[in-house]
Scaffold this motif. Structure first.
Motif, PDB file in Angstrom:
ATOM      1  N   GLY A 182       0.685  -1.486  -0.188  1.00  0.00           N
ATOM      2  CA  GLY A 182       0.130   0.120  -0.066  1.00  0.00           C
ATOM      3  C   GLY A 182       1.087   1.329  -0.203  1.00  0.00           C
ATOM      4  O   GLY A 182       2.090   1.338  -0.140  1.00  0.00           O
ATOM      5  N   VAL A 183      -0.112   2.139   0.125  1.00  0.00           N
ATOM      6  CA  VAL A 183       1.041   4.060  -0.123  1.00  0.00           C
ATOM      7  C   VAL A 183       2.032   3.979   1.259  1.00  0.00           C
ATOM      8  O   VAL A 183       3.021   4.322   0.978  1.00  0.00           O
ATOM      9  N   GLU A 184       2.064   3.770   2.431  1.00  0.00           N
ATOM     10  CA  GLU A 184       2.295   3.450   3.698  1.00  0.00           C
ATOM     11  C   GLU A 184       4.010   2.368   3.341  1.00  0.00           C
ATOM     12  O   GLU A 184       4.956   2.857   4.358  1.00  0.00           O
ATOM     13  N   ALA A 185       3.642   1.734   1.772  1.00  0.00           N
ATOM     14  CA  ALA A 185       5.464   0.896   1.694  1.00  0.00           C
ATOM     15  C   ALA A 185       5.701   1.418   0.530  1.00  0.00           C
ATOM     16  O   ALA A 185       6.276   0.534   0.114  1.00  0.00           O
ATOM     17  N   GLU A 186       5.783   2.879  -0.013  1.00  0.00           N
ATOM     18  CA  GLU A 186       5.732   2.320  -1.599  1.00  0.00           C
ATOM     19  C   GLU A 186       7.690   2.660  -1.214  1.00  0.00           C
ATOM     20  O   GLU A 186       8.147   2.153  -2.221  1.00  0.00           O
ATOM     21  N   SER A 187       8.631   2.232   0.054  1.00  0.00           N
ATOM     22  CA  SER A 187       9.591   2.898  -0.489  1.00  0.00           C
ATOM     23  C   SER A 187      10.481   1.049  -0.791  1.00  0.00           C
ATOM     24  O   SER A 187      11.573   0.621  -1.069  1.00  0.00           O
ATOM     25  N   ILE A 188       9.089   0.463   0.244  1.00  0.00           N
ATOM     26  CA  ILE A 188       9.977  -0.862  -0.207  1.00  0.00           C
ATOM     27  C   ILE A 188       9.716  -1.243  -1.405  1.00  0.00           C
ATOM     28  O   ILE A 188      10.270  -2.161  -2.300  1.00  0.00           O
ATOM     29  N   LYS A 189       8.466  -1.207  -2.121  1.00  0.00           N
ATOM     30  CA  LYS A 189       7.776  -1.401  -3.489  1.00  0.00           C
ATOM     31  C   LYS A 189       8.708  -0.660  -5.111  1.00  0.00           C
ATOM     32  O   LYS A 189       9.669  -0.928  -5.377  1.00  0.00           O
TER      33      LYS A 189
END
Length: 197
Positions: A116-123
């Motif tokens: 989701g948006v809160e894990a954009e850095s992971i993606k």
């Protein structure tokens, strides 16, 4: 001077391998701190002290995944032909999915499709790593084309996307319950239609 504080009472490598299994099964967002600490056999404060926060732990687990589980991708580039590269990649991906010791599926696919948006850095990290692998493979197939090892009109970039789609599809099917013979048949069929001069 003697070291300050209490010495660690756990093995960092074993704890990181355990964290990798949790992320691999559930993706970044699906992996709870409670499950991570339980699987790693450590407390939350110990996790933070040794690995930083959950995001930092994931990046370290992803490094381990690439270093150990995806090592076949590096050695595949040494194959003398483009078909040999494809064979090594597909057979390496197949062996990984058939391993009884590891979760099924692909950590990269799981972590990008369920972010989701809160894990954009992971993606973003997973996507950047995949792009780096794709670029290396494109360069290898461009060399194969220059050597006359690929049919005319076949673009290396398109061939790489096709190959990655096969490997990702293999991991998705493994994660959704495909049997080892079915996965092996997928690899054999893919190689049977591989373009050659």
């Amino acid at each position: 001077m003697p070291p300050k504080g209490r010495p660690r009472e756990f093995c960092l490598d074993a704890a990181l391998a355990a964290a990798l299994r949790v992320f691999w099964r559930h993706g970044y967002e699906g992996a709870s701190m409670a499950e991570l600490t339980a699987e790693m056999g450590i407390t939350k404060p110990s996790l933070y002290a040794a690995f930083g926060n959950k995001e930092q732990l994931f990046h370290k687990a992803l490094d381990l995944y690439e270093r150990e589980k995806l090592a076949y991708m590096r050695t595949a580039m040494d194959a003398p032909t483009a078909r040999g590269v494809a064979e090594r990649l597909l057979h390496g991906a197949l062996e990984m999915q058939m391993s009884p010791a590891d979760p099924k599926g692909c950590l990269g696919v799981i972590s990008t499709s369920a972010c989701g948006v809160e894990a954009e850095s992971i993606k973003a990290d997973v996507v950047a790593r995949r792009a780096s692998s794709e670029a290396a493979l494109i360069a290898r197939f461009e060399q194969a084309k220059a050597d006359g090892d690929l049919p005319d009109g076949l673009e290396p970039e398109a061939l790489v996307r096709y190959l990655f789609a096969l490997m990702q599809g293999l991991s998705v099917q493994a994660g959704s319950g495909a049997t080892c013979p079915q996965l092996r048949q997928l690899v054999e069929t893919s190689l049977a239609v591989w373009p050659t001069r």
